[in-house]
Design an enzyme around this catalytic site. Structure first.
Site, short mmCIF file in Angstrom:
data_model
loop_
_atom_site.label_atom_id
_atom_site.label_comp_id
_atom_site.label_asym_id
_atom_site.label_seq_id
_atom_site.Cartn_x
_atom_site.Cartn_y
_atom_site.Cartn_z
N HIS A 250 0.49 -0.95 -0.27
CA HIS A 250 -0.05 -0.09 -0.25
C HIS A 250 0.90 1.32 0.12
O HIS A 250 2.21 1.78 0.26
CB HIS A 250 -1.04 -0.17 1.11
N HIS B 161 12.77 2.78 7.27
CA HIS B 161 11.84 3.56 8.66
C HIS B 161 12.91 4.62 8.97
O HIS B 161 12.73 5.88 9.56
CB HIS B 161 10.58 3.04 8.95
#
Length: 610
Positions: free
Chosen positions: A11, A134
């Site tokens: 996504h 991240h």
């Protein structure tokens, strides 16, 4: 050295470009394709990044994908084996997709890249672990030479939470919490349980929480979450179904709290608000315990955050107020889209060993204005082709007319300069309003955004005025910190108003800027800086001169379920499909009453609900 980072195929696909260590471009695929959370290979975002670099794909030094698909597949297999025979139905559905597509993602990505350049050298395609991406997205652009880096999300390959230490150009992960124990999935489980879409509706849970009381928090900590003093935890999997099932929670979870799963559009009750308040309280407790233990264990004075949980600005605000660290910096694209940027930065500093320079002027995100921008000629041509009627104004007249429109209570569509990277509109693609209006929040929610009436709006405030209006005196350029409206600006509720039920409290003005004051007097702050967005700064300054108020309502330029607008055509469609009254794109100003009524659109039901 030019390095492209890519995230996607799950996504929020995105691409980001780093040139000689400088972040040059970053954008999400959904903005181009107009499909919310688009998971396809980010073809358009890559095209955009290459256009900024002015080169072809084969002229790049590396392309870095933001996670490692083989390790993710290993986690999937081991999870099914550990729960077997539970989850066979889910296993049957997942395996063909993995075996057909996902397991061979390297080939899929290489094939997509070769459509840009048939001679692309596949050896230049690299992979970094999800949470390292991240962590890199949080540490490298931060203003810190050295910092602890906490990442928290649903799940990457195995990790759901990591602690890394960054120093100079070095970044190493020191600790990990592994699937199925996940703060992101716990929050998403409650999001699902109270009827919102997972990976999309978590913001709604956070916005709903102040209407409730955290009466289930103790029960959650006694049954669902075995929370340790250092913030590490385990989840009792007998209450959840996300490991192997097709839902997030199961019947045992529903029985524990005494209500069935809420349907997507069913009435919200006090129970749902109390569940939202409870999971928010549990999340804040976990984040604060983690932060305390990180400070004590590492001795680091600065903390960086990334991963989807880092978008929880209420928890971030509490963390800031705890004062545990000298510096706190949060990646504005903290979700998976930001993994593209982290992958590119990891490629530059870790794979190629390039040094890092920390700017004395602040972070390296350039206000997060990293997406496409369009010339005045391009904007005018697009609007003309769309049949729009507009005036082209000089800068001063444009600012004056827009500020006056805001002061007159109009809803204003505002598209200027480069598009923001990350989920927040920061004055590049925003809908603006007058925060002093008691009716503005309800009007924007129901007539412009077509979304639930309880959802709060954020204030954009001039950086130099923030401490006079909110209980914070620092930078919050990315709308990732929540602080209270100053006490002297608040309005106490009467006893009758206090007795109102849940969302009915929404219509009670709480301060002199009611449109951006949540029911608990909090606000999600964006400080506006002259250096990074001079035109937006000019607009708010002029609004302040007219009204005495250096604050405007800022919400993203889209309707419910639609990605934020990218082009002038997108902005005009949204303008004609909603009740936005004034549209300002570049130096073009459009008034709704002057437009051809035949061009009006039925936008309210145009997008799938989020």
């Amino acid at each position: 050295m030019r390095i492209l980072g890519i995230s996607g195929l799950y996504h929020d696909s995105a691409a980001a470009l780093v040139v000689d260590g400088r972040i040059e471009a970053a954008a999400q695929e959904e903005r181009f394709t107009r499909k919310k959370h688009d998971a396809e290979f980010p073809k358009h975002a890559v095209e955009y990044c290459l256009s900024v670099a002015g080169c072809g794909l084969d002229e790049l030094d590396a392309v870095v994908f933001y996670d490692k698909p083989f390790i993710k597949f290993e986690r999937l297999l081991e999870t099914y084996l550990s729960f077997a025979p539970r989850g066979f139905q889910s296993f049957k559905m997942a395996m063909p997709l993995w075996l057909r597509d996902k397991l061979f993602q390297k080939q899929i990505i290489a094939k997509e890249l070769k459509t840009f350049s048939a001679g692309f050298d596949v050896e230049k395609l690299l992979f970094t672990e999800h949470h390292l991406s991240h962590a890199a997205s949080a540490f490298y652009p931060s203003p810190f030479e050295e910092a602890a880096v906490l990442t928290m999300d649903g799940v990457g390959e195995w990790a759901t939470m990591t602690l890394a230490i960054g120093k100079g150009s070095d970044l190493k992960v020191h600790k990990e919490l592994h699937f199925p124990h996940s703060l992101g999935l716990l929050y998403s489980a409650v999001t699902y349980y109270i009827g919102f879409k997972v990976n999309s509706g978590e913001y709604k849970v956070m916005g709903l929480a102040p209407y409730g009381t955290p009466r289930f928090a103790k029960l959650m900590l006694e049954t669902l979450v075995d929370l340790k003093e250092d913030g590490s935890f385990q989840l009792d999997q007998s209450y959840f179904n996300y490991g192997v099932g097709l839902t997030m929670t199961n019947d045992k979870f529903a029985a524990l709290f005494g209500e069935p799963v809420r349907g997507p559009e069913q009435l919200l009750t006090q129970f749902h608000m109390d569940m939202a308040a409870s999971i928010q309280a549990v999340t804040e407790e976990i984040v604060l315990r983690l932060a305390r233990s990180i400070r004590a264990e590492t001795g680091q004075k600065n903390l960086c955050l990334a991963g989807g949980v880092a978008l929880n600005c209420v928890a971030n605000g509490k963390l800031l107020r705890e004062g545990l660290f000298d510096g706190l910096w949060i990646q504005p694209a903290a979700g998976d889209a930001g993994g593209a940027l982290g992958a590119a930065l990891a490629g530059y500093h870790l794979f190629h060993g390039k040094p890092r320079e920390v700017s004395a002027k602040g972070d390296a995100m350039r206000g997060s204005y990293l997406g496409p921008e369009f010339s005045q000629a391009e904007i005018a041509a697009e609007l003309t082709a769309a049949g729009a009627k507009f005036d082209v104004l000089d800068d001063a007249t444009l600012i004056e007319a827009t500020a006056q429109g805001l002061a007159d209570g109009k809803a204003v569509g505002w598209m200027q300069g480069r598009m923001e990277f990350g989920p927040r509109a920061l004055g590049g693609r925003s809908i603006l309003g007058d925060p002093r209006s008691p009716a503005m929040q309800k009007t924007l929610n129901l007539k412009v955004k077509y979304r639930e009436s309880f959802r709060p709006f954020a204030p954009s405030v001039l950086r130099e005025d923030v401490a006079d209006w909110f209980e914070i005196d620092g930078d919050s350029p990315y709308m990732l910190l929540v602080a209270d409206v100053r006490e002297e600006l608040r309005r106490e509720m009467t006893d009758d108003e206090k007795a109102l039920f849940g969302i009915d409290k929404l219509n009670v003005p709480r301060s002199t800027i009611p449109a951006v004051t949540h029911v608990d007097y909090s606000a999600r702050i964006q400080t506006v800086h002259e250096e990074t967005n001079p035109r937006y700064h000019q607009l708010i300054s002029r609004f302040k001169a007219l009204t005495g108020c250096p604050v405007v309502v800022n919400t993203s330029f889209n309707v419910r379920g639609e990605p934020i607008v990218c082009t002038a055509s997108d902005a005009f469609r949204c303008f004609m499909g909603s009740e936005i009254e004034l549209l300002v794109v570049g130096n073009c100003l459009l008034r709704k009453e002057e437009q051809n009524p035949a061009l009006k659109l039925d936008y309210k039901d145009a997008f799938e609900l989020d």
